[in-house]
Design a protein around this motif. Structure first.
Motif, PDB file in Angstrom:
ATOM      1  N   ALA A   1       7.640 -12.538  10.405  1.00 47.78           N
ATOM      2  CA  ALA A   1       6.670 -13.182  11.171  1.00 47.78           C
ATOM      3  C   ALA A   1       6.874 -13.548  12.715  1.00 47.78           C
ATOM      4  CB  ALA A   1       6.227 -14.362  10.395  1.00 47.78           C
ATOM      5  N   PHE A   2       8.124 -13.900  12.888  1.00 42.64           N
ATOM      6  CA  PHE A   2       8.356 -14.362  14.287  1.00 42.64           C
ATOM      7  C   PHE A   2       8.522 -13.257  15.303  1.00 42.64           C
ATOM      8  CE2 PHE A   2      11.462 -16.200  17.390  1.00 42.64           C
ATOM      9  CZ  PHE A   2      10.536 -17.188  18.003  1.00 42.64           C
ATOM     10  N   LEU A   3       9.460 -12.424  14.857  1.00 41.18           N
ATOM     11  CA  LEU A   3      10.127 -11.552  15.860  1.00 41.18           C
ATOM     12  C   LEU A   3       9.108 -10.214  16.312  1.00 41.18           C
ATOM     13  CD1 LEU A   3      13.619 -10.705  14.797  1.00 41.18           C
ATOM     14  CD2 LEU A   3      12.961 -12.306  16.366  1.00 41.18           C
ATOM     15  N   PRO A   4       7.959  -9.858  15.533  1.00 43.11           N
ATOM     16  CA  PRO A   4       7.350  -8.912  16.154  1.00 43.11           C
ATOM     17  C   PRO A   4       6.547  -9.357  17.411  1.00 43.11           C
ATOM     18  CG  PRO A   4       7.153  -8.943  13.785  1.00 43.11           C
ATOM     19  CD  PRO A   4       7.982 -10.131  14.086  1.00 43.11           C
ATOM     20  N   GLN A   5       6.339 -10.626  17.543  1.00 45.13           N
ATOM     21  CA  GLN A   5       5.585 -10.974  18.750  1.00 45.13           C
ATOM     22  C   GLN A   5       6.390 -10.847  20.009  1.00 45.13           C
ATOM     23  OE1 GLN A   5       4.417 -15.156  18.139  1.00 45.13           O
ATOM     24  NE2 GLN A   5       4.679 -14.918  16.124  1.00 45.13           N
ATOM     25  N   PHE A   6       7.539 -10.436  19.754  1.00 49.02           N
ATOM     26  CA  PHE A   6       8.370 -10.385  21.100  1.00 49.02           C
ATOM     27  C   PHE A   6       8.930  -8.848  21.032  1.00 49.02           C
ATOM     28  CE2 PHE A   6       8.815 -14.698  19.726  1.00 49.02           C
ATOM     29  CZ  PHE A   6       8.572 -15.377  20.855  1.00 49.02           C
TER      30      PHE A   6
ATOM     31  N   VAL B   1      15.691  -0.358  18.958  1.00 51.20           N
ATOM     32  CA  VAL B   1      17.003  -0.634  18.529  1.00 51.20           C
ATOM     33  C   VAL B   1      17.789  -1.608  19.414  1.00 51.20           C
ATOM     34  CG1 VAL B   1      19.129   0.412  17.977  1.00 51.20           C
ATOM     35  CG2 VAL B   1      17.413   1.508  17.081  1.00 51.20           C
ATOM     36  N   LEU B   2      17.564  -1.370  20.689  1.00 54.99           N
ATOM     37  CA  LEU B   2      18.160  -2.269  21.679  1.00 54.99           C
ATOM     38  C   LEU B   2      17.475  -3.698  21.707  1.00 54.99           C
ATOM     39  CD1 LEU B   2      19.867  -2.624  23.964  1.00 54.99           C
ATOM     40  CD2 LEU B   2      18.073  -1.815  25.383  1.00 54.99           C
ATOM     41  N   GLN B   3      16.019  -3.613  21.331  1.00 55.35           N
ATOM     42  CA  GLN B   3      15.685  -5.062  21.253  1.00 55.35           C
ATOM     43  C   GLN B   3      15.985  -5.733  20.033  1.00 55.35           C
ATOM     44  OE1 GLN B   3      11.188  -5.165  22.450  1.00 55.35           O
ATOM     45  NE2 GLN B   3      11.494  -2.998  22.031  1.00 55.35           N
ATOM     46  N   PHE B   4      16.284  -5.029  19.208  1.00 56.18           N
ATOM     47  CA  PHE B   4      16.918  -5.771  17.768  1.00 56.18           C
ATOM     48  C   PHE B   4      17.972  -6.220  17.969  1.00 56.18           C
ATOM     49  CE2 PHE B   4      19.161  -5.400  14.049  1.00 56.18           C
ATOM     50  CZ  PHE B   4      18.464  -6.489  13.119  1.00 56.18           C
ATOM     51  N   ILE B   5      18.906  -5.461  18.671  1.00 51.84           N
ATOM     52  CA  ILE B   5      20.335  -5.814  19.001  1.00 51.84           C
ATOM     53  C   ILE B   5      20.164  -7.223  19.917  1.00 51.84           C
ATOM     54  CG2 ILE B   5      22.414  -5.074  20.215  1.00 51.84           C
ATOM     55  CD1 ILE B   5      21.766  -2.363  19.077  1.00 51.84           C
TER      56      ILE B   5
END
Length: 97
Positions: A26-31, A39-43
């Motif tokens: 719920a939280f991360l998709p906003q960013f 992949v880079l954003q996730f890392i």
């Protein structure tokens, strides 16, 4: 039990906790910027979370070691005071308008 065994148990518990999974879903998709490398954003986000979590856990463990002698002396009274505060908060919540 060995430190590695305790670490493994804690990591498995954290990784399989549905509350944590739901929070990140719920939280991360906003960013997330869909026009950049996912992949880079996730890392970057996972690394930031891991470093922050490790620092927090180290601070908590360090403080627990420092206050344990004090808690041995006044632990029972401390628990009673904290319990009283929680009861007061629980009683005050329905009274708020």
């Amino acid at each position: 039990r060995s430190g590695w065994s305790l670490f493994r148990q804690g990591a498995l518990s954290a990784l399989t906790n549905p509350k944590g999974i739901l929070f990140f879903a719920a939280f991360l998709p906003q960013f997330i910027d869909p026009h950049r490398s996912l992949v880079l954003q996730f890392i970057v986000m996972a690394g930031t979370f891991a470093v922050t979590e490790a620092a927090t856990e180290l601070l908590i463990a360090s403080m627990a070691g420092r206050i344990s002698p004090w808690l041995r002396r006044v632990g029972r009274r401390f628990n009673q005071v904290c319990g009283g505060v929680f009861v007061a908060i629980g009683l005050a919540l329905p009274l708020r308008g």
